[in-house]
Every structure is written in C-alpha cells, then in structure tokens.
Motif scaffolding. Structure first.
Motif, short mmCIF file in Angstrom:
data_model
loop_
_atom_site.label_atom_id
_atom_site.label_comp_id
_atom_site.label_asym_id
_atom_site.label_seq_id
_atom_site.Cartn_x
_atom_site.Cartn_y
_atom_site.Cartn_z
N ALA A 84 0.92 -1.17 0.09
CA ALA A 84 0.14 -0.10 -0.06
C ALA A 84 0.73 1.34 -0.02
O ALA A 84 0.43 2.35 -0.67
CB ALA A 84 -1.03 0.06 1.14
N GLN A 105 2.32 1.46 -3.50
CA GLN A 105 1.44 1.64 -4.66
C GLN A 105 0.38 2.67 -4.62
O GLN A 105 0.00 3.39 -5.54
CB GLN A 105 0.56 0.26 -4.91
CG GLN A 105 1.65 -0.92 -5.34
CD GLN A 105 1.79 -0.78 -7.00
OE1 GLN A 105 2.44 0.30 -7.36
NE2 GLN A 105 1.69 -1.96 -7.35
N VAL A 106 0.06 2.99 -3.12
CA VAL A 106 -0.91 4.01 -2.92
C VAL A 106 -0.52 5.18 -2.54
O VAL A 106 -0.48 6.17 -3.07
CB VAL A 106 -2.10 3.48 -2.20
CG1 VAL A 106 -3.34 4.59 -2.08
CG2 VAL A 106 -2.93 2.31 -2.54
N SER A 131 2.56 6.50 -2.24
CA SER A 131 3.57 7.23 -3.09
C SER A 131 2.90 7.54 -4.42
O SER A 131 3.60 8.07 -5.20
CB SER A 131 4.83 6.33 -3.23
OG SER A 131 4.41 5.06 -3.71
N ALA A 132 1.66 7.25 -4.66
CA ALA A 132 1.18 7.58 -5.73
C ALA A 132 0.23 8.98 -5.80
O ALA A 132 0.02 9.39 -6.78
CB ALA A 132 0.06 6.36 -6.27
N LEU A 133 0.25 9.56 -4.41
CA LEU A 133 -0.42 10.91 -4.53
C LEU A 133 0.20 11.75 -5.14
O LEU A 133 1.51 11.75 -5.15
CB LEU A 133 -0.54 11.03 -2.91
CG LEU A 133 -1.58 10.02 -2.26
CD1 LEU A 133 -1.75 10.78 -0.97
CD2 LEU A 133 -2.82 9.67 -2.85
#
Lengths: 78, 78
Positions: free
Chosen positions: A18, A21-22, A24-26
């Motif tokens: 998480a 993938q999530v 650090s995707a912001l």
C-alpha cells in the motif's frame, strides 16, 4: 496549497504494498505525505486513533481515515 | 510513463468519500484513473473480480487491488 496526508503502517507486507502503490502515488503538488511506522513510533498510536484509524495500513487525508486492505489491527501494535 | 488505475465503486457514501479523497488525489502525471460504477456497469464486474476486487470502493493500481474502507461486497452488486 499542499494538504497533509499521513500513511500509518506497521512494516507488514500488506502495508508495504500500500505504501509503494497508493501512498507514493499521491500527487506531490497537492499532498505532503508523512509515513509513520506505528510499530516503531508507538507514541503516534493515540494520534492515529483520534483520526479514526482502526487498522494498518491506513491513509489519513485531510483528517479522514481510509483503511487500505488489512494488515493488522491497531490493538495488536500496543 | 502514465500507469493505469481503476477506481471501482457503487455510488455509496463510503465510495464517494474514497473517490473524492483518494482516487482524485493520485498524481495525474503518473496515473490515468478510470472511475467505474459497478452498480451501473455490471459488465465490468468480472474484470474487477479478475483483479481480485472483493468489495467497493477499491482502487486497482498496476493490476493490484486495494480495498479502501468498506462500502459493499461485490456479491451484493450482482
């Protein structure tokens, strides 16, 4: 304006996925993401609970908790 | 390079919060986020299941499913 986001985790495998993938995707132009390991920083447990975090991994954005999959309950980290 | 992300929801309140706060927080320079309402697009249910989605709201990033809080099980949408 940059908003604050906090990603709470406990180093678990589900947490790592998480985070990678999530969290650090912001969008870095809009969110400043702090990564907090609650197993190592137990002094932040109360803060996480105040946000309504029940389990990790969780992402708090603008004060709202989002539980992402399920790694461990917060009670297991005390 | 822009990666593909799919946000599956069913129009529920929990879904709306996750869409507003998480799906739309992704970096547009790195992620192209498609929003899919599984209650309206039942033909996409199988695709979501193939990604491992069990409930909505869920965000699939680079083929990996991340369940965000819990609105409804996929089985309720059939």
């Amino acid at each position: 304006m940059v908003s604050k986001a906090v990603f709470y985790h406990a180093g678990c495998e589900v947490c790592n996925a998480a985070e990678k993938q999530v969290a650090s995707a912001l969008d870095p132009q809009r969110y400043n993401v702090e990564i907090v390991h609650l197993g190592q920083s137990k002094d932040r447990l109360e803060e996480a609970e105040r946000y309504g975090v029940k389990s990790v991994p969780a992402l708090v954005i603008d004060g709202q908790p989002f539980h992402i999959n399920h790694g461990a309950d917060l009670s297991q980290l005390r």
